[in-house]
Design a protein around this motif. Structure first.
Motif, PDB file in Angstrom:
ATOM      1  N   ALA A  37      20.580   1.215   4.327  1.00  0.00           N
ATOM      2  CA  ALA A  37      20.635   0.141   5.321  1.00  0.00           C
ATOM      3  C   ALA A  37      20.183  -1.168   4.699  1.00  0.00           C
ATOM      4  CB  ALA A  37      19.766   0.500   6.524  1.00  0.00           C
ATOM      5  N   CYS A  38      19.185  -1.098   3.816  1.00  0.00           N
ATOM      6  CA  CYS A  38      18.683  -2.307   3.154  1.00  0.00           C
ATOM      7  C   CYS A  38      19.785  -2.953   2.318  1.00  0.00           C
ATOM      8  CB  CYS A  38      17.483  -1.956   2.290  1.00  0.00           C
ATOM      9  SG  CYS A  38      16.758  -3.369   1.425  1.00  0.00           S
ATOM     10  N   GLU A  39      20.495  -2.145   1.533  1.00  0.00           N
ATOM     11  CA  GLU A  39      21.591  -2.684   0.728  1.00  0.00           C
ATOM     12  C   GLU A  39      22.686  -3.266   1.616  1.00  0.00           C
ATOM     13  OE1 GLU A  39      23.084   0.267  -1.923  1.00  0.00           O
ATOM     14  OE2 GLU A  39      21.191   0.511  -3.009  1.00  0.00           O
ATOM     15  N   ALA A  40      22.958  -2.618   2.728  1.00  0.00           N
ATOM     16  CA  ALA A  40      23.983  -3.124   3.650  1.00  0.00           C
ATOM     17  C   ALA A  40      23.616  -4.497   4.179  1.00  0.00           C
ATOM     18  CB  ALA A  40      24.178  -2.139   4.804  1.00  0.00           C
ATOM     19  N   ARG A  41      22.342  -4.681   4.528  1.00  0.00           N
ATOM     20  CA  ARG A  41      21.896  -5.985   5.014  1.00  0.00           C
ATOM     21  C   ARG A  41      22.067  -7.056   3.936  1.00  0.00           C
ATOM     22  NH1 ARG A  41      17.701  -2.578   7.109  1.00  0.00           N
ATOM     23  NH2 ARG A  41      17.824  -2.423   9.396  1.00  0.00           N
ATOM     24  N   GLU A  42      21.768  -6.705   2.705  1.00  0.00           N
ATOM     25  CA  GLU A  42      21.905  -7.665   1.602  1.00  0.00           C
ATOM     26  C   GLU A  42      23.363  -8.084   1.425  1.00  0.00           C
ATOM     27  OE1 GLU A  42      20.219  -5.658  -1.714  1.00  0.00           O
ATOM     28  OE2 GLU A  42      18.137  -5.997  -1.093  1.00  0.00           O
ATOM     29  N   VAL A  43      24.279  -7.121   1.515  1.00  0.00           N
ATOM     30  CA  VAL A  43      25.704  -7.438   1.383  1.00  0.00           C
ATOM     31  C   VAL A  43      26.146  -8.355   2.517  1.00  0.00           C
ATOM     32  CG1 VAL A  43      28.041  -6.483   1.467  1.00  0.00           C
ATOM     33  CG2 VAL A  43      26.280  -5.314   0.126  1.00  0.00           C
ATOM     34  N   LEU A  44      25.751  -8.014   3.736  1.00  0.00           N
ATOM     35  CA  LEU A  44      26.170  -8.795   4.898  1.00  0.00           C
ATOM     36  C   LEU A  44      25.622 -10.211   4.863  1.00  0.00           C
ATOM     37  CD1 LEU A  44      25.721  -5.972   7.532  1.00  0.00           C
ATOM     38  CD2 LEU A  44      27.885  -7.061   6.945  1.00  0.00           C
ATOM     39  N   ALA A  45      24.455 -10.379   4.250  1.00  0.00           N
ATOM     40  CA  ALA A  45      23.870 -11.716   4.138  1.00  0.00           C
ATOM     41  C   ALA A  45      24.536 -12.534   3.045  1.00  0.00           C
ATOM     42  CB  ALA A  45      22.375 -11.612   3.859  1.00  0.00           C
ATOM     43  N   ALA A  46      25.161 -11.853   2.076  1.00  0.00           N
ATOM     44  CA  ALA A  46      25.686 -12.548   0.905  1.00  0.00           C
ATOM     45  C   ALA A  46      27.172 -12.889   0.999  1.00  0.00           C
ATOM     46  CB  ALA A  46      25.448 -11.704  -0.351  1.00  0.00           C
ATOM     47  N   GLN A  47      27.928 -12.186   1.818  1.00  0.00           N
ATOM     48  CA  GLN A  47      29.374 -12.418   1.845  1.00  0.00           C
ATOM     49  C   GLN A  47      29.951 -12.053   3.209  1.00  0.00           C
ATOM     50  OE1 GLN A  47      31.779  -9.333  -0.323  1.00  0.00           O
ATOM     51  NE2 GLN A  47      29.775  -8.727  -1.132  1.00  0.00           N
ATOM     52  N   PRO A  48      31.120 -12.621   3.531  1.00  0.00           N
ATOM     53  CA  PRO A  48      31.736 -12.316   4.829  1.00  0.00           C
ATOM     54  C   PRO A  48      32.317 -10.900   4.845  1.00  0.00           C
ATOM     55  CG  PRO A  48      33.169 -13.742   3.538  1.00  0.00           C
ATOM     56  CD  PRO A  48      31.878 -13.640   2.775  1.00  0.00           C
ATOM     57  N   ILE A  49      32.033 -10.167   5.893  1.00  0.00           N
ATOM     58  CA  ILE A  49      32.549  -8.814   6.089  1.00  0.00           C
ATOM     59  C   ILE A  49      33.150  -8.755   7.488  1.00  0.00           C
ATOM     60  CG2 ILE A  49      31.936  -6.371   6.351  1.00  0.00           C
ATOM     61  CD1 ILE A  49      31.839  -7.274   3.462  1.00  0.00           C
ATOM     62  N   ASP A  50      34.321  -8.141   7.601  1.00  0.00           N
ATOM     63  CA  ASP A  50      34.991  -8.042   8.895  1.00  0.00           C
ATOM     64  C   ASP A  50      34.764  -6.697   9.580  1.00  0.00           C
ATOM     65  OD1 ASP A  50      36.441 -10.596   8.660  1.00  0.00           O
ATOM     66  OD2 ASP A  50      37.502  -9.584   7.031  1.00  0.00           O
ATOM     67  N   LEU A  51      34.596  -5.648   8.775  1.00  0.00           N
ATOM     68  CA  LEU A  51      34.496  -4.293   9.331  1.00  0.00           C
ATOM     69  C   LEU A  51      33.524  -3.477   8.498  1.00  0.00           C
ATOM     70  CD1 LEU A  51      35.561  -2.045  11.295  1.00  0.00           C
ATOM     71  CD2 LEU A  51      37.291  -1.546   9.543  1.00  0.00           C
ATOM     72  N   VAL A  52      32.624  -2.755   9.174  1.00  0.00           N
ATOM     73  CA  VAL A  52      31.693  -1.852   8.502  1.00  0.00           C
ATOM     74  C   VAL A  52      32.085  -0.415   8.830  1.00  0.00           C
ATOM     75  CG1 VAL A  52      29.297  -1.078   8.321  1.00  0.00           C
ATOM     76  CG2 VAL A  52      29.812  -3.520   8.588  1.00  0.00           C
ATOM     77  N   LEU A  53      32.209   0.424   7.806  1.00  0.00           N
ATOM     78  CA  LEU A  53      32.384   1.868   7.971  1.00  0.00           C
ATOM     79  C   LEU A  53      31.013   2.477   7.718  1.00  0.00           C
ATOM     80  CD1 LEU A  53      35.786   2.435   6.118  1.00  0.00           C
ATOM     81  CD2 LEU A  53      35.373   1.899   8.532  1.00  0.00           C
ATOM     82  N   LEU A  54      30.380   2.991   8.753  1.00  0.00           N
ATOM     83  CA  LEU A  54      28.945   3.281   8.722  1.00  0.00           C
ATOM     84  C   LEU A  54      28.622   4.749   8.943  1.00  0.00           C
ATOM     85  CD1 LEU A  54      25.994   2.211   8.736  1.00  0.00           C
ATOM     86  CD2 LEU A  54      26.281   1.762  11.183  1.00  0.00           C
ATOM     87  N   ASP A  55      27.804   5.299   8.038  1.00  0.00           N
ATOM     88  CA  ASP A  55      27.274   6.647   8.204  1.00  0.00           C
ATOM     89  C   ASP A  55      25.996   6.585   9.038  1.00  0.00           C
ATOM     90  OD1 ASP A  55      26.883   9.349   7.959  1.00  0.00           O
ATOM     91  OD2 ASP A  55      26.140   9.270   5.904  1.00  0.00           O
ATOM     92  N   THR A  56      25.673   7.685   9.704  1.00  0.00           N
ATOM     93  CA  THR A  56      24.428   7.747  10.474  1.00  0.00           C
ATOM     94  C   THR A  56      23.242   8.093   9.581  1.00  0.00           C
ATOM     95  OG1 THR A  56      25.633   8.466  12.446  1.00  0.00           O
ATOM     96  CG2 THR A  56      23.272   8.882  12.409  1.00  0.00           C
ATOM     97  N   TYR A  57      23.447   9.040   8.657  1.00  0.00           N
ATOM     98  CA  TYR A  57      22.344   9.540   7.837  1.00  0.00           C
ATOM     99  C   TYR A  57      22.218   8.723   6.556  1.00  0.00           C
ATOM    100  CZ  TYR A  57      23.008  13.485  11.000  1.00  0.00           C
ATOM    101  OH  TYR A  57      23.137  14.267  12.118  1.00  0.00           O
ATOM    102  N   LEU A  58      21.254   7.807   6.537  1.00  0.00           N
ATOM    103  CA  LEU A  58      20.991   6.973   5.370  1.00  0.00           C
ATOM    104  C   LEU A  58      19.575   7.263   4.871  1.00  0.00           C
ATOM    105  CD1 LEU A  58      22.508   3.612   6.683  1.00  0.00           C
ATOM    106  CD2 LEU A  58      23.606   5.315   5.207  1.00  0.00           C
ATOM    107  N   PRO A  59      19.311   7.055   3.584  1.00  0.00           N
ATOM    108  CA  PRO A  59      18.010   7.434   3.020  1.00  0.00           C
ATOM    109  C   PRO A  59      16.825   6.683   3.608  1.00  0.00           C
ATOM    110  CG  PRO A  59      19.630   7.073   1.284  1.00  0.00           C
ATOM    111  CD  PRO A  59      20.239   6.577   2.553  1.00  0.00           C
ATOM    112  N   ASP A  60      17.012   5.414   3.981  1.00  0.00           N
ATOM    113  CA  ASP A  60      15.867   4.616   4.411  1.00  0.00           C
ATOM    114  C   ASP A  60      15.698   4.544   5.924  1.00  0.00           C
ATOM    115  OD1 ASP A  60      18.228   3.190   4.493  1.00  0.00           O
ATOM    116  OD2 ASP A  60      17.357   1.286   3.839  1.00  0.00           O
ATOM    117  N   GLU A  61      16.793   4.668   6.667  1.00  0.00           N
ATOM    118  CA  GLU A  61      16.704   4.659   8.129  1.00  0.00           C
ATOM    119  C   GLU A  61      18.022   5.129   8.711  1.00  0.00           C
ATOM    120  OE1 GLU A  61      17.213   0.517  10.012  1.00  0.00           O
ATOM    121  OE2 GLU A  61      16.377   0.076   8.039  1.00  0.00           O
ATOM    122  N   SER A  62      18.021   5.357  10.003  1.00  0.00           N
ATOM    123  CA  SER A  62      19.244   5.807  10.660  1.00  0.00           C
ATOM    124  C   SER A  62      20.268   4.686  10.709  1.00  0.00           C
ATOM    125  CB  SER A  62      18.931   6.266  12.086  1.00  0.00           C
ATOM    126  OG  SER A  62      20.120   6.453  12.830  1.00  0.00           O
TER     127      SER A  62
END
Length: 218
Positions: A37-62
């Motif tokens: 989730a932390c890496e996802a936040r960094e990506v979203l803050a750094a570049q435009p994204i239109d669609l996220v394909l998201l898993d529920t089970y992540l190492p740092d949080e749901s």
């Protein structure tokens, strides 16, 4: 317009599969992947994204906790199939939910439906109620109905596709002629699609007064 996708998946093999599936579809490009989730936040803050394909089970949080924060369209790709998780995902804004393991075709159907939905809402004006209702139907066009017992999933797909391609309502006889199946078979599959809300049926009365069933994709 290219739809920029972020894949959030901690298993690199599964992530690579999602990337390969998505990049094969016209109009999509995977801009980045994230394991946490932390890496996802960094990506979203750094570049435009239109669609996220998201898993529920992540190492740092749901993934559900991350989903609560997102203002980007999101489709859940997860092994979690319990009702509470599904309800939470939709309540927090997920546009669709696909349970692992799934096929490339299942993901493709949902992504193509999402691409078509984006085309509907891209207009620079207000939407009427009919158009808003159409958005929902288009968005979930890829959610294929499971063939009822005794029916072929292939035939369900063929009949569904014939209705979607048609520019006007079709009769069972017209669908049968196009697909090379019997009228009775076409009528049976069309009736199931209408029962499940995937097709709309109207009666048209001819010169003899006998009603004719005409179907269109819902």
């Amino acid at each position: 317009m290219t739809i920029r996708v972020l894949v959030v998946e901690d298993d690199f093999r599964v992530a690579r599969m999602h990337v390969e599936f998505t990049d094969r579809i016209g109009g999509f490009a995977v801009a980045a992947t994230a394991r946490t989730a932390c890496e996802a936040r960094e990506v979203l803050a750094a570049q435009p994204i239109d669609l996220v394909l998201l898993d529920t089970y992540l190492p740092d949080e749901s993934g559900l906790d991350l989903l609560r924060e997102l203002t980007v369209d999101t489709i859940m790709l997860t092994a979690a199939s319990d009702a509470a998780t599904v309800r939470a995902a939709y309540a927090r804004g997920a546009l669709n939910y696909l349970v692992k393991p799934f096929t490339a075709e299942q993901l493709t159907d949902r992504l193509v439906a999402y691409r078509n939905y984006r085309a509907v809402v891209a207009v620079e004006r207000g939407l009427g109620q009919d158009e808003i209702d159409r958005c929902w139907r288009v968005l979930h066009d890829g959610d294929r109905p499971v063939a009822p017992k005794g029916q072929s999933a292939v035939t369900v797909r063929l009949v569904s596709d014939a209705l979607r391609r048609a520019g006007s309502p079709r009769t069972a006889a017209e669908v049968a002629d196009e697909l090379g199946i019997s009228r009775a078979t076409a009528q049976r599959y069309l009736a199931v699609l209408a029962r499940d809300g995937m097709a709309e049926v109207r009666l048209r009365y001819g010169a003899t007064g006998r009603p004719e069933h005409r179907y269109r994709w819902a």
